[in-house]
Design a protein around this motif. Sequence first.
Motif, PDB file in Angstrom:
ATOM      1  N   ALA A  20     -10.550   0.275  -2.481  1.00  0.00           N
ATOM      2  CA  ALA A  20      -8.697   1.105  -2.730  1.00  0.00           C
ATOM      3  C   ALA A  20      -8.296   1.754  -1.902  1.00  0.00           C
ATOM      4  O   ALA A  20      -7.545   1.758  -2.262  1.00  0.00           O
ATOM      5  N   THR A  21      -9.349   3.075  -1.379  1.00  0.00           N
ATOM      6  CA  THR A  21      -8.664   3.567  -0.621  1.00  0.00           C
ATOM      7  C   THR A  21      -8.153   3.091   1.171  1.00  0.00           C
ATOM      8  O   THR A  21      -6.721   3.726   0.891  1.00  0.00           O
ATOM      9  N   LYS A  22      -8.739   2.285   1.505  1.00  0.00           N
ATOM     10  CA  LYS A  22      -8.144   1.060   2.637  1.00  0.00           C
ATOM     11  C   LYS A  22      -6.654   0.202   2.284  1.00  0.00           C
ATOM     12  O   LYS A  22      -5.135   0.686   2.641  1.00  0.00           O
ATOM     13  N   LYS A  27      -0.468   0.121   1.992  1.00  0.00           N
ATOM     14  CA  LYS A  27       0.671   0.227   0.974  1.00  0.00           C
ATOM     15  C   LYS A  27       1.921   1.123   1.576  1.00  0.00           C
ATOM     16  O   LYS A  27       2.703   1.534   1.750  1.00  0.00           O
ATOM     17  N   ALA A  28       0.911   2.720   1.510  1.00  0.00           N
ATOM     18  CA  ALA A  28       1.864   3.667   2.007  1.00  0.00           C
ATOM     19  C   ALA A  28       2.456   3.126   3.591  1.00  0.00           C
ATOM     20  O   ALA A  28       4.012   3.536   4.048  1.00  0.00           O
ATOM     21  N   LYS A  29       1.539   3.147   4.224  1.00  0.00           N
ATOM     22  CA  LYS A  29       1.533   3.092   5.990  1.00  0.00           C
ATOM     23  C   LYS A  29       2.734   1.673   6.145  1.00  0.00           C
ATOM     24  O   LYS A  29       3.791   1.777   6.987  1.00  0.00           O
ATOM     25  N   HIS A  30       2.362   0.879   5.549  1.00  0.00           N
ATOM     26  CA  HIS A  30       2.995  -0.359   6.255  1.00  0.00           C
ATOM     27  C   HIS A  30       3.868  -1.355   4.777  1.00  0.00           C
ATOM     28  O   HIS A  30       4.365  -2.411   5.148  1.00  0.00           O
ATOM     29  N   ARG A  31       3.809  -0.652   3.814  1.00  0.00           N
ATOM     30  CA  ARG A  31       4.271  -1.140   2.592  1.00  0.00           C
ATOM     31  C   ARG A  31       3.694  -2.237   2.302  1.00  0.00           C
ATOM     32  O   ARG A  31       4.166  -3.439   1.884  1.00  0.00           O
ATOM     33  N   ILE A  32       2.645  -3.067   2.628  1.00  0.00           N
ATOM     34  CA  ILE A  32       2.059  -4.225   2.533  1.00  0.00           C
ATOM     35  C   ILE A  32       1.128  -4.233   0.812  1.00  0.00           C
ATOM     36  O   ILE A  32      -0.328  -3.402   1.555  1.00  0.00           O
ATOM     37  N   THR A  33       0.637  -5.217   0.622  1.00  0.00           N
ATOM     38  CA  THR A  33      -0.349  -5.690  -0.640  1.00  0.00           C
ATOM     39  C   THR A  33      -1.117  -6.662  -0.606  1.00  0.00           C
ATOM     40  O   THR A  33      -0.491  -7.767  -0.446  1.00  0.00           O
ATOM     41  N   PRO A  34      -1.918  -6.868   0.025  1.00  0.00           N
ATOM     42  CA  PRO A  34      -2.894  -7.767   0.613  1.00  0.00           C
ATOM     43  C   PRO A  34      -3.368  -8.922  -1.218  1.00  0.00           C
ATOM     44  O   PRO A  34      -3.655  -8.313  -1.821  1.00  0.00           O
ATOM     45  N   LEU A 285      -2.372  -6.145  11.798  1.00  0.00           N
ATOM     46  CA  LEU A 285      -2.703  -4.072  11.844  1.00  0.00           C
ATOM     47  C   LEU A 285      -3.745  -3.451  12.353  1.00  0.00           C
ATOM     48  O   LEU A 285      -3.591  -2.330  12.909  1.00  0.00           O
ATOM     49  N   ASN A 286      -4.406  -4.949  13.473  1.00  0.00           N
ATOM     50  CA  ASN A 286      -5.411  -3.721  14.305  1.00  0.00           C
ATOM     51  C   ASN A 286      -5.675  -4.970  14.845  1.00  0.00           C
ATOM     52  O   ASN A 286      -5.735  -5.976  15.610  1.00  0.00           O
TER      53      ASN A 286
END
Length: 286
Positions: A20-22, A27-34, A285-286
Amino acid sequence: MAARILDGKALAASIRAELATKVAALKAKHRITPGIAVLLVGEDPASQIYVRNKAKAATEVGFFAREVKLTATATEREVLAAVDAFNKDDAIDGFLVQLPLPPQVDPQRVIDAVDPAKDADGFHVTNAGLVFQARGGVAPATPLGCMALIKLARTDLTGLEAVVIGRSNTVGKPVAQLLLKEHCTVTIAHSKSKDLAAIARRADILVAAVGRSELVRGHWIKPGAVVIDVGINRGADGKVRGDVAFDEAVEIAGAITPVPGGVGPMTIACLLQNTLMLCERRRALN
Ligand code: NAD
């Protein structure tokens, strides 16, 4: 002395909290929702519960979750079309097809149709091959859950005797591969093995993935062994039991998973971990 109980519920909860933290950071950094999707074909009550639990757990860690349901009369072509739609859907990072499928649908053909880059269950032959060769890939969730539980009891598995009872492509074989990767000496036993009790008694780590209620008895267990019970067997009394006679085994093992509350919750947590990994890979992303 009674064995340490390996609490899958607690471990799964801590994995989900970490996820949940990741996800919040993504979401905050990349505006991505898995995104995760599950395809359910038919009305099998156990499958309906599994699918609901998976979708609920996914939503709770912040994933976008989609459930697609087809009736038990769906044709193989319809099931393959649903798989293809997930493969092409940019919002979906990982998905699975809930097994079993109705008899008119060949599960192998369906698994083969899943894009390996979105294969949250790790059942596609490309991922199975990569895991087999210890070259990454997506390992199936239940075997990953088993390994995390084993690691609660023993951090270094080097040189330990591991016995896996069951040789399915989804549990037995991949868990054996993961144990081999951790430098165990691995034996896979199955329905045609002779003197299972003697084989099991060699095990420092015993994984039972059979589907036979309480097949593994207390006297099959080496004193101090780590016992992982994958089995889910619903008795005529409605009670769920594992493949291990828990009350006997708990007196002899060093550590043991309960059923329920052991491997089951870990399977869902590891499925979500797989999906996040696929999301990060697919979106570079990595
Ligand atoms: P499966 O039927 O595909 O495979 C069972 C394996 O057990 C086979 O390889 C077979 O050779 C072996 N076997 C059968 N009878 C045996 C016997 N008498 N002695 C020794 N070996 C025997 O089943 P599976 O999909 O691998 O699942 C195994 C069990 O794990 C089932 O109870 C299933 O419900 C459960 N399961 C639990 C989870 C979870 O999240 N906890 C996930 C997957 C499967």
